[in-house]
Write an enzyme that holds these catalytic residues in place. Structure first.
Site, PDB file in Angstrom:
ATOM      1  CB  CYS A 116      -0.719   0.113   1.180  1.00  0.00           C
ATOM      2  SG  CYS A 116      -2.001  -1.563   1.038  1.00  0.00           S
ATOM      3  CG  HIS A 283      -3.492   3.208   0.679  1.00  0.00           C
ATOM      4  ND1 HIS A 283      -3.542   2.542  -0.396  1.00  0.00           N
ATOM      5  CD2 HIS A 283      -3.662   2.065   1.643  1.00  0.00           C
ATOM      6  CE1 HIS A 283      -4.064   1.115  -0.404  1.00  0.00           C
ATOM      7  NE2 HIS A 283      -4.175   1.073   1.099  1.00  0.00           N
ATOM      8  CG  ASN A 313      -6.939  -1.240  -0.791  1.00  0.00           C
ATOM      9  OD1 ASN A 313      -5.818  -0.733  -1.756  1.00  0.00           O
ATOM     10  ND2 ASN A 313      -6.708  -1.452   0.600  1.00  0.00           N
TER      11      ASN A 313
HETATM   12  O1  UT7 Z   1      -4.832  -1.421   2.400  1.00  0.00           O
HETATM   13  C1  UT7 Z   1      -3.991  -2.296   3.218  1.00  0.00           C
HETATM   14  C2  UT7 Z   1      -4.238  -1.831   4.578  1.00  0.00           C
HETATM   15  N1  UT7 Z   1      -5.705  -2.632   4.702  1.00  0.00           N
HETATM   16  C3  UT7 Z   1      -6.485  -2.156   5.812  1.00  0.00           C
HETATM   17  O2  UT7 Z   1      -6.046  -1.050   6.294  1.00  0.00           O
HETATM   18  C4  UT7 Z   1      -7.682  -2.632   6.083  1.00  0.00           C
HETATM   19  C5  UT7 Z   1      -8.118  -2.638   7.500  1.00  0.00           C
HETATM   20  N2  UT7 Z   1      -9.226  -3.408   7.950  1.00  0.00           N
HETATM   21  C6  UT7 Z   1     -10.545  -3.199   7.541  1.00  0.00           C
HETATM   22  O3  UT7 Z   1     -10.507  -2.525   6.542  1.00  0.00           O
HETATM   23  C7  UT7 Z   1     -11.510  -3.909   8.191  1.00  0.00           C
HETATM   24  O4  UT7 Z   1     -11.053  -4.910   9.193  1.00  0.00           O
HETATM   25  C8  UT7 Z   1     -12.184  -4.983   7.196  1.00  0.00           C
HETATM   26  C9  UT7 Z   1     -13.239  -4.264   6.107  1.00  0.00           C
HETATM   27  C10 UT7 Z   1     -11.156  -5.809   6.208  1.00  0.00           C
HETATM   28  C11 UT7 Z   1     -13.090  -5.956   7.971  1.00  0.00           C
HETATM   29  O5  UT7 Z   1     -14.228  -5.286   8.724  1.00  0.00           O
HETATM   30  P1  UT7 Z   1     -14.231  -5.663  10.301  1.00  0.00           P
HETATM   31  O6  UT7 Z   1     -15.399  -4.521  10.472  1.00  0.00           O
HETATM   32  O7  UT7 Z   1     -13.058  -5.492  10.889  1.00  0.00           O
HETATM   33  O8  UT7 Z   1     -14.892  -7.064  10.200  1.00  0.00           O
HETATM   34  P2  UT7 Z   1     -14.049  -8.330  10.854  1.00  0.00           P
HETATM   35  O9  UT7 Z   1     -13.047  -9.082  10.088  1.00  0.00           O
HETATM   36  O10 UT7 Z   1     -14.021  -8.102  12.554  1.00  0.00           O
HETATM   37  O11 UT7 Z   1     -15.439  -9.301  10.751  1.00  0.00           O
HETATM   38  C12 UT7 Z   1     -16.597  -9.033  11.633  1.00  0.00           C
HETATM   39  C13 UT7 Z   1     -17.524 -10.219  10.943  1.00  0.00           C
HETATM   40  C14 UT7 Z   1     -17.027 -11.561  10.933  1.00  0.00           C
HETATM   41  O12 UT7 Z   1     -18.240 -12.545  11.344  1.00  0.00           O
HETATM   42  P3  UT7 Z   1     -18.296 -12.913  12.742  1.00  0.00           P
HETATM   43  O13 UT7 Z   1     -17.399 -13.826  13.203  1.00  0.00           O
HETATM   44  O14 UT7 Z   1     -18.812 -11.669  13.613  1.00  0.00           O
HETATM   45  O15 UT7 Z   1     -19.591 -13.815  12.652  1.00  0.00           O
HETATM   46  C15 UT7 Z   1     -16.618 -11.757   9.548  1.00  0.00           C
HETATM   47  O16 UT7 Z   1     -16.712 -13.136   9.157  1.00  0.00           O
HETATM   48  O17 UT7 Z   1     -17.760  -9.848   9.480  1.00  0.00           O
HETATM   49  C16 UT7 Z   1     -17.904 -11.107   8.880  1.00  0.00           C
HETATM   50  N3  UT7 Z   1     -17.307 -10.815   7.458  1.00  0.00           N
HETATM   51  C17 UT7 Z   1     -18.164 -10.496   6.459  1.00  0.00           C
HETATM   52  N4  UT7 Z   1     -19.375 -10.664   6.297  1.00  0.00           N
HETATM   53  C18 UT7 Z   1     -19.899 -10.292   5.031  1.00  0.00           C
HETATM   54  C19 UT7 Z   1     -15.763 -10.538   7.010  1.00  0.00           C
HETATM   55  N5  UT7 Z   1     -15.942 -10.162   5.577  1.00  0.00           N
HETATM   56  C20 UT7 Z   1     -17.270  -9.966   5.374  1.00  0.00           C
HETATM   57  C21 UT7 Z   1     -17.917  -9.806   3.874  1.00  0.00           C
HETATM   58  N6  UT7 Z   1     -19.175  -9.979   3.959  1.00  0.00           N
HETATM   59  N7  UT7 Z   1     -17.148  -9.468   3.094  1.00  0.00           N
END
Ligand code: UT7
Length: 356
Positions: A116, A283, A313
């Site tokens: 990134c 970014h 992204n």
């Molecule tokens: O560019 C490089 C740098 N990258 C970043 O800066 C990314 C930083 N992180 C993020 O943007 C966020 O953490 C994400 C968008 C990747 C994920 O969002 P989150 O709010 O942190 O979700 P999470 O990973 O904590 O997951 C929450 C829930 C989980 O379900 P349970 O365990 O609560 O039942 C995941 O399985 O959301 C679920 N989940 C999804 N559900 C529907 C994860 N991805 C998805 C999805 N659709 N695509």
């Protein structure tokens, strides 16, 4: 010492628009989840077997060159940032040189593997070469063809829904005005948490000592005392362990700390404040990250450019695409203070301040 400036900028995104609903048709996700957590509405995917990371970079480069008033043959040095190269090796720098038909000059080509923050690293290197008088026309390019390497099953949904394809390029030249151009660049890294956002397989690690705790992972490699087999094993295939992986919340928390930190560091060096920024180009990792950074720096909406809604992204391409889009929209004018900033895998991060 002369300053360097961005003399021309261009971007390219593939034609094919992929909506959140389209992804929801192939994995367990929803438009609502994606928009709420990331702000993304759609992204672009390149045409398989026709477009590559290199061909997209070539499109962006041609635009940047024409806006800088040079021809691709004038490029003295190529710096190419990507995490999705056409080949494992050689890198995309030389492939771009060939794609542009500019091999005759035998200009140097360098590949940057900083994900990134790759464009920030590339720009900083270009700045050093130009302000010390080594080169006059340095091409800095970030390009990604993520769609070729994502897990489109539900297992990969937390990563896959975020990423899109595209390329952005800039020509860095000496500035004839000592007050305009790149004021400073700041680069940082900390490898402590390298595996928190990583694409590990295939690799030459052999499955051993992948982190500083000495933790080992069973990827199905042959025993330690045999040679060979560094590529994809049956076990990796079975486990789906050949895709990018991210601990999203961990990355998120660090990102909202490091973005403001590295922006303040650059501003402090040149004696300016966040309120002096005319346009911040963060970014495009997640709209929620950009919004938090905006709040932490007390910036108005018109001081920050976001386009993750349209393009997702695009990793190394996201900063130059957003910069170019903001400039094309007339939101960056001569004399404006532009701040670029990025944070991502490595972790690596950086910022740049440009008096446009
Ligand atoms: O560019 C490089 C740098 N990258 C970043 O800066 C990314 C930083 N992180 C993020 O943007 C966020 O953490 C994400 C968008 C990747 C994920 O969002 P989150 O709010 O942190 O979700 P999470 O990973 O904590 O997951 C929450 C829930 C989980 O379900 P349970 O365990 O609560 O039942 C995941 O399985 O959301 C679920 N989940 C999804 N559900 C529907 C994860 N991805 C998805 C999805 N659709 N695509």
């Amino acid at each position: 010492m002369v300053r360097s400036k961005i003399a021309g900028i261009g971007y390219y995104v593939p034609e094919r628009v992929v909506s959140n609903d389209e992804l929801a048709g192939i994995m367990d996700t929803s438009d609502e989840w994606i928009q709420e957590r990331t702000g993304i509405q759609q992204r672009r995917y390149g045409k398989k077997h026709e477009e590559t990371t290199t061909t997209m970079a070539a499109e962006a480069t041609r635009v940047a060159c024409s806006r800088a008033g040079i021809s691709p043959e004038d490029i003295d040095f190529i710096i190419f940032a990507t995490l999705s190269p056409d080949y494992y090796f050689p890198g995309c720098g030389v492939l771009l040189q060939r794609e542009l038909g500019i091999t005759k000059k035998e200009a140097g080509a360098l590949d940057i593997r900083n994900q990134c923050s790759g464009f920030l690293y590339a720009l900083s290197i270009a700045d050093q070469f130009v302000k010390t008088g080594v080169y006059k026309n340095v091409l800095v390019v970030g390009s990604e063809m993520h769609s070729m390497g994502l897990d489109f099953s539900t297992r990969g949904r937390n990563v896959t829904v975020i990423f899109g394809d595209g390329a952005g390029a800039a020509i860095v030249q000496p500035s004839d005005d000592p007050n305009r151009g790149i004021l400073t660049t700041k680069l940082h890294s900390d490898g402590t948490y390298a595996e928190k956002l990583a694409f590990i397989n295939p690799g030459a690690h052999g499955g051993y000592h992948l982190n500083k705790q000495g933790e080992t992972f069973d990827f199905g490699y042959p025993p330690k005392d045999t040679f060979g087999e560094i590529f994809i094993t049956d076990k990796m295939m079975a486990d789906g362990n050949y895709y990018p992986n991210m601990e999203g919340q961990f990355v998120f928390k660090l990102a909202i700390q490091k973005f403001p930190e590295v922006i303040h560091e650059a501003l402090n060096e040149v004696g300016l404040n966040p309120s002096d920024i005319n346009m911040l180009i963060p970014h495009q990792a997640n709209l929620r990250i950009s919004q938090m950074v905006q709040r932490l720096l007390s910036l108005r909406d018109d001081q920050v450019w976001n386009n993750i809604q349209k393009f997702g992204n695009t990793t190394a391409a996201s900063v130059p695409i957003a910069l170019c889009e903001a400039w094309e929209a007339g939101k960056i004018k001569e004399g404006d203070l532009v701040c670029l900033a990025a944070f991502g895998s490595g972790f690596t991060w950086g910022s740049a301040l440009i008096r446009w």
